[in-house]
Scaffold this motif. Structure first.
Motif, PDB file in Angstrom:
ATOM      1  N   TYR B  70       0.825  -1.205   0.000  1.00  0.00           N
ATOM      2  CA  TYR B  70       0.000   0.000   0.000  1.00  0.00           C
ATOM      3  C   TYR B  70       0.861   1.258   0.000  1.00  0.00           C
ATOM      4  O   TYR B  70       0.552   2.242  -0.686  1.00  0.00           O
ATOM      5  CB  TYR B  70      -0.923  -0.022   1.225  1.00  0.00           C
ATOM      6  N   LYS B  73       2.328   1.819  -3.306  1.00  0.00           N
ATOM      7  CA  LYS B  73       1.339   2.316  -4.251  1.00  0.00           C
ATOM      8  C   LYS B  73       1.061   3.808  -4.065  1.00  0.00           C
ATOM      9  O   LYS B  73       0.808   4.522  -5.023  1.00  0.00           O
ATOM     10  CB  LYS B  73       0.036   1.521  -4.049  1.00  0.00           C
ATOM     11  N   THR B  74       1.084   4.286  -2.823  1.00  0.00           N
ATOM     12  CA  THR B  74       0.577   5.637  -2.574  1.00  0.00           C
ATOM     13  C   THR B  74       1.640   6.640  -2.147  1.00  0.00           C
ATOM     14  O   THR B  74       1.320   7.796  -1.928  1.00  0.00           O
ATOM     15  CB  THR B  74      -0.498   5.617  -1.478  1.00  0.00           C
ATOM     16  N   TRP B  89      -4.868   7.770   3.839  1.00  0.00           N
ATOM     17  CA  TRP B  89      -6.224   7.561   3.324  1.00  0.00           C
ATOM     18  C   TRP B  89      -6.352   7.969   1.862  1.00  0.00           C
ATOM     19  O   TRP B  89      -7.419   8.341   1.410  1.00  0.00           O
ATOM     20  CB  TRP B  89      -7.258   8.294   4.176  1.00  0.00           C
ATOM     21  N   SER B  91      -5.961   6.053  -0.763  1.00  0.00           N
ATOM     22  CA  SER B  91      -6.434   5.011  -1.670  1.00  0.00           C
ATOM     23  C   SER B  91      -7.299   4.021  -0.896  1.00  0.00           C
ATOM     24  O   SER B  91      -7.541   4.202   0.287  1.00  0.00           O
ATOM     25  CB  SER B  91      -5.239   4.323  -2.324  1.00  0.00           C
ATOM     26  N   GLU B  93      -7.267   0.861   0.463  1.00  0.00           N
ATOM     27  CA  GLU B  93      -6.969   0.132   1.690  1.00  0.00           C
ATOM     28  C   GLU B  93      -6.969   1.058   2.898  1.00  0.00           C
ATOM     29  O   GLU B  93      -7.587   0.788   3.926  1.00  0.00           O
ATOM     30  CB  GLU B  93      -5.622  -0.584   1.581  1.00  0.00           C
ATOM     31  N   GLY B  94      -6.259   2.184   2.756  1.00  0.00           N
ATOM     32  CA  GLY B  94      -6.123   3.093   3.884  1.00  0.00           C
ATOM     33  C   GLY B  94      -7.429   3.781   4.238  1.00  0.00           C
ATOM     34  O   GLY B  94      -7.763   3.921   5.416  1.00  0.00           O
ATOM     35  N   SER B 144      -8.769  -5.708   1.344  1.00  0.00           N
ATOM     36  CA  SER B 144      -8.011  -4.461   1.254  1.00  0.00           C
ATOM     37  C   SER B 144      -7.024  -4.372   2.415  1.00  0.00           C
ATOM     38  O   SER B 144      -7.067  -3.439   3.192  1.00  0.00           O
ATOM     39  CB  SER B 144      -8.954  -3.265   1.241  1.00  0.00           C
ATOM     40  N   ASP B 145      -6.168  -5.354   2.501  1.00  0.00           N
ATOM     41  CA  ASP B 145      -5.204  -5.381   3.586  1.00  0.00           C
ATOM     42  C   ASP B 145      -4.173  -4.266   3.410  1.00  0.00           C
ATOM     43  O   ASP B 145      -3.395  -4.282   2.457  1.00  0.00           O
ATOM     44  CB  ASP B 145      -4.517  -6.760   3.575  1.00  0.00           C
ATOM     45  N   PRO B 146      -4.168  -3.284   4.312  1.00  0.00           N
ATOM     46  CA  PRO B 146      -3.203  -2.182   4.142  1.00  0.00           C
ATOM     47  C   PRO B 146      -1.773  -2.619   4.458  1.00  0.00           C
ATOM     48  O   PRO B 146      -0.830  -1.898   4.158  1.00  0.00           O
ATOM     49  CB  PRO B 146      -3.701  -1.130   5.128  1.00  0.00           C
ATOM     50  N   ALA B 305     -10.224   5.241  -5.091  1.00  0.00           N
ATOM     51  CA  ALA B 305     -10.045   3.954  -4.462  1.00  0.00           C
ATOM     52  C   ALA B 305     -11.054   2.979  -5.043  1.00  0.00           C
ATOM     53  O   ALA B 305     -12.142   2.845  -4.538  1.00  0.00           O
ATOM     54  CB  ALA B 305     -10.257   4.105  -2.967  1.00  0.00           C
ATOM     55  N   SER B 307     -11.924  -0.998  -6.443  1.00  0.00           N
ATOM     56  CA  SER B 307     -11.446  -2.375  -6.369  1.00  0.00           C
ATOM     57  C   SER B 307     -12.619  -3.322  -6.507  1.00  0.00           C
ATOM     58  O   SER B 307     -13.768  -2.910  -6.446  1.00  0.00           O
ATOM     59  CB  SER B 307     -10.763  -2.629  -5.035  1.00  0.00           C
TER      60      SER B 307
END
Lengths: 181, 659
Positions: B70, B73-74, B89, B91, B93-94, B144-146, B305, B307
């Motif tokens: 995560y 990615k962000t 926050w 995306s 997951e967060g 959505s495991d951060p 976000a 998915s």
């Protein structure tokens, strides 16, 4: 390393399949892919054109460009967007406005090319009538409906012999008067 | 290492909330106090563990640990430190994690700050909150495991979405999510009231406070989001009726409607079932909004976000709706009707019902418009678009209806068709409103509107807003006069009224501000170096494009010298910015604000060779500041109302005694 999460993932992957939603998501993913491809890079070749804003031509141009959606953005009209696609559409609109076409003809031209999707609000034809009628129905029939249900409830109560406190007070006052008189 | 620990903490949270649900349900069935207390402790433990996990994630962000997918990615190495924290926050997951965390926190607060006369329904409250939480934790772990690891760890991340690198994104999502999750508490209390079989006095007090809290947070969150769009997206507007905006607006409408229903219930004991339904639906739609944002079902500028989490949300929403419908079906008849039967004549309670009707109608229209493209495509196969013109065909009428309803409703009294001093106040207000409207028309330069219909709509709208404001104030003065202006006495007993007054004034200011959108003054100007453009009394002189580095962004700034009436009033620098992680050029809007309007300039294009030529888009946006002020006023009103001392049924008894 994270085999447990992987396991959870595979477990949920075989959950209930909601085909319609999947189709929709796929469909929209295609759209979003389009959107992601072009979110308004600046045209390298030419400086942006100054669109007319005054006079009958400017007004018609604003009106028409404001009713067409920017194909590559979300929520905006081509008028508000400076994505390349929108610029091209605006050029066509301006051309047609200058050629003397009216609003309906220009919108018709774009609807034929891109489908009704290009219009910012669904044209009230066919199934789309529903989208326009629903709010009107709620607005117009709502108040009578509220009034009817409240009114009917009172009647039902009265016919069942359940009386309101007001009725009882009136009756008591009437009896008091009788006794005094 | 830390990331793995975080994952296991979340797993423990899931276990603990599951225990919490089971324990709370059994505690309710067996009327077992200690079992309930263990369920409350389970939620407290989940809250603690989730908070620790959140701190861990923040720590990992701070250290730019790209072995976490995560964060890879962000975030990126060039990201300023402050944005590595808000990337939390940015995306799916967060933001999902933040949602869950806030729900944990508010749930825990709700369970520990119960009122004594609610004690018997608390197990149901605990079960409802933890049932939702359990699902959220499950989704967090499965979809959505951060803390998901990425091996091998990369040296640099992909970078945060450039649009989100804005100070408003630090505060807007947490505020909005606070509103969404705080709505879970009234919903949980509603389910509890249904399960228990009746509404208690403490129920009303607690539900009212939480609803007000959620309302304040939602109001602030929505307007902050609008402000972000205004300064970041560069299209000179703050509200586009975009699906994600709509999905935050629908819960707001339900929440506002719920507040009005609670007022009637408080004063007269009526509308109990409506309150229960509204409290549930407000939370349901905040969940629904999350579903729309996260699922990719509807594309939007705000959906950062997306998915395949969508179908799971849909299943849960359906399950939630079904469960509550079944509980309602079985238990609603046991909710006792109010002690006194009632005739709904012309009175304040009827006005409140009409207000709710207008709010819910708007919610229905927004919902229809937002979902119509999906429904239409599924049924007819034809793709359609529903954007601003559709919503603008209905919303202004309802807005004006609300303006009138606010004035009339506040002048009316409960249980009687008498309006003390009503006609005199209304006519007096209409007279006083005339000069006020004149000030608004002249100050806001309404006459510059081009279309006659828009001009008429604005003048009428501004007059109604002014009239409503004066009527409300007249009513306040009249009430104060009745108690000989003893302000201390008034404030000690009427904070709800004062808060309501301020919040309503805030809404009227906002509507006056929205009316400015009709004016639409704009110009596109292509300038060579040294050239000047005249626009709405401003002269803007273009110098040249400068390239400079600010934090991680490369800015292409077009400096403009602004003069007004011959006097220089400063320089503004609209710019385009390029971030290292993206090829797109973002807008950096230049704003010059006065009380009445904003001069809003964006750089739409420029000569890449020598920077001696550029195209600017100039806008005058009237009364935008009204909207920001209004949000502040409304939130202040809501907070004041929250501090109202609840007097139980005394107010209701007082009304009855007066008759």
């Amino acid at each position: 390393m994270r085999s447990d999460t992987e396991m959870l993932k595979t477990m949920t992957r075989h959950g209930p399949t909601l085909n319609i939603i999947k189709l929709l998501v796929l469909n929209l993913l295609l759209t979003t892919a389009l959107v992601a491809g072009e979110s308004g890079p600046v045209d390298e070749d030419a400086l942006k054109k100054a669109w007319p804003s005054d006079g009958p031509i400017g007004e018609l141009f604003h009106d028409v460009a404001g009713s067409l959606r920017c194909p590559t953005c979300t929520g905006l009209s081509v008028l508000e967007s400076d994505a390349r696609f929108s610029q091209q559409i605006k050029e066509i609109v301006l051309e047609q406005v200058e050629a003397g076409k009216n609003r309906e003809q220009i919108l018709q031209y774009f609807t034929e090319r891109y489908g009704p999707w290009i219009l910012r609000s669904p044209p009230p034809r066919g199934f789309n009538v529903l989208a326009w009628l629903l709010p009107l129905t709620i607005l117009l029939l709502g108040p009578p409906a509220v009034w009817f249900f409240v009114w009917r409830k009172r009647r039902v109560m009265n016919t069942l012999g359940v009386r309101s406190a007001d009725d009882i007070i009136k009756e008591m006052q009437g009896r008091l008067k009788e006794m005094q008189g | 290492m830390l990331a793995d620990l975080g994952f296991y903490l979340l797993l423990l949270c899931l276990v603990s909330t599951c225990y919490g649900v089971v324990a709370a349900v059994l505690a309710a069935l067996w009327r077992h106090r200690r079992l309930y207390r263990s369920s409350r402790l389970a939620l407290t433990a989940s809250c603690t563990m989730a908070s620790v996990a959140a701190l861990m994630l923040w720590y990992l962000f701070f250290n730019r640990d790209y072995s976490v997918a995560y964060i890879f990615k962000t975030s990126s190495n060039d990201l300023p430190q402050i944005y590595t924290l808000t990337a939390f926050w940015s995306s799916l997951e967060g933001s999902h994690f933040l949602w869950t965390l806030l729900l944990c926190i508010y749930g825990t607060i709700a369970l520990w700050t119960y009122s004594k006369d609610n004690e018997h329904i608390m197990p149901y409250v605990s079960a409802s909150i933890q049932a939702v939480l359990g699902w959220m934790f499950y989704l967090l772990l499965s979809h959505s495991d951060p803390f998901l690891r990425l091996f091998p760890a990369r040296p640099d991340g992909q970078g945060m979405n450039t649009l989100l690198q804005n100070p408003y994104m630090a505060i807007h999502p947490p505020t909005l999510f606070t509103g969404y999750t705080a709505l879970a508490i009234p919903a949980a209390y509603s389910v509890a009231a249904l399960c228990y079989g009746d509404i208690t006095e403490g129920w009303l007090k607690t539900t009212r406070r939480w609803t007000l809290y959620a309302w304040c947070a939602l109001t602030a969150g929505i307007i902050l989001g609008g402000h972000w769009a205004y300064v970041e997206l560069g299209w000179s507007g703050y509200w586009a009726w975009d699906p994600v905006e709509n999905s935050s607006f629908i819960p707001w409408l339900f929440c506002t409607s719920l507040l009005h229903s609670l007022v009637v219930q408080d004063k007269l004991g009526h509308l109990k079932r409506l309150t229960i339904i509204l409290a549930f639906l407000a939370f349901f739609f905040s969940f629904f909004g999350t579903f729309i944002t996260r699922s990719g079902v509807i594309s939007s500028v705000h959906s950062f976000a997306e998915s395949p989490i969508g179908p799971n949300y849909l299943a849960f929403l359906a399950a939630m709706l079904l469960a509550v419908a079944v509980i309602y079906g079985f238990r609603a008849p046991s909710i006792l009707p109010p002690e006194a039967d009632k005739a709904w004549g012309v009175s304040k309670e009827s006005a409140l019902v009409i207000t709710q009707f207008l709010l819910l109608t708007l919610a229905a229209i927004v919902c229809v418009g937002t979902l119509y493209p999906i429904v239409s495509e599924a049924i007819t196969g034809e793709r359609t678009t529903v954007q601003a013109p559709y919503f603008n065909a209905f919303a202004p009428w309802i807005g004006l209806g609300l303006v009138v309803a606010i004035a009339l409703g506040n002048l009316m009294r409960y249980q009687t068709n008498k309006m003390p001093g009503g006609p005199r106040l209304m006519i007096g207000a209409a007279v006083v409103a005339l000069p006020l409207t004149a000030v608004l028309v002249i100050g806001g330069d309404v006459m510059s509107t081009k279309k006659p219909f828009n001009l008429a709509a604005q003048v009428v709208g501004l007059f109604l807003c002014a009239w409503s404001t004066v009527s409300l104030t007249g009513d306040l003065v009249q009430r104060l006069r009745d108690i000989r202006f003893k302000l201390g006495l008034f404030l000690s007993r009427n904070l709800a009224y004062v808060g309501g007054y301020i919040a309503h004034i805030g809404l009227l200011i906002a509507i006056a501000g929205f009316l400015g959108n009709y004016r639409g003054l704009q110009k596109i100007a292509t300038l060579n170096s040294g050239e000047t453009v005249d626009f709405y009394g401003y002269q803007l002189r273009f110098d040249e494009i400068k390239e400079l580095q600010k934090d991680n962004a490369t800015l292409y700034q077009g400096a403009l010298e602004v003069t007004r009436a011959g006097a220089p009033i400063g320089a503004i620098t609209p710019a385009r910015s390029r971030y290292p992680t993206s090829t797109n050029l973002n807008h950096e809007v230049a704003l010059m604000s006065t009380f009445w309007h904003d001069l809003y300039v964006t750089l739409s294009d420029f000569d890449r060779e020598n920077g001696r030529k550029a195209t600017f888009e100039l806008h005058i946006n009237p009364t935008v500041r009204f909207v920001w002020i209004a949000a502040f006023v409304m939130v202040i009103g809501g907070i004041i109302a929250m501090f109202d001392r609840y007097r139980g049924n005394k107010s209701r008894d007082a009304i009855r005694a007066a008759l």
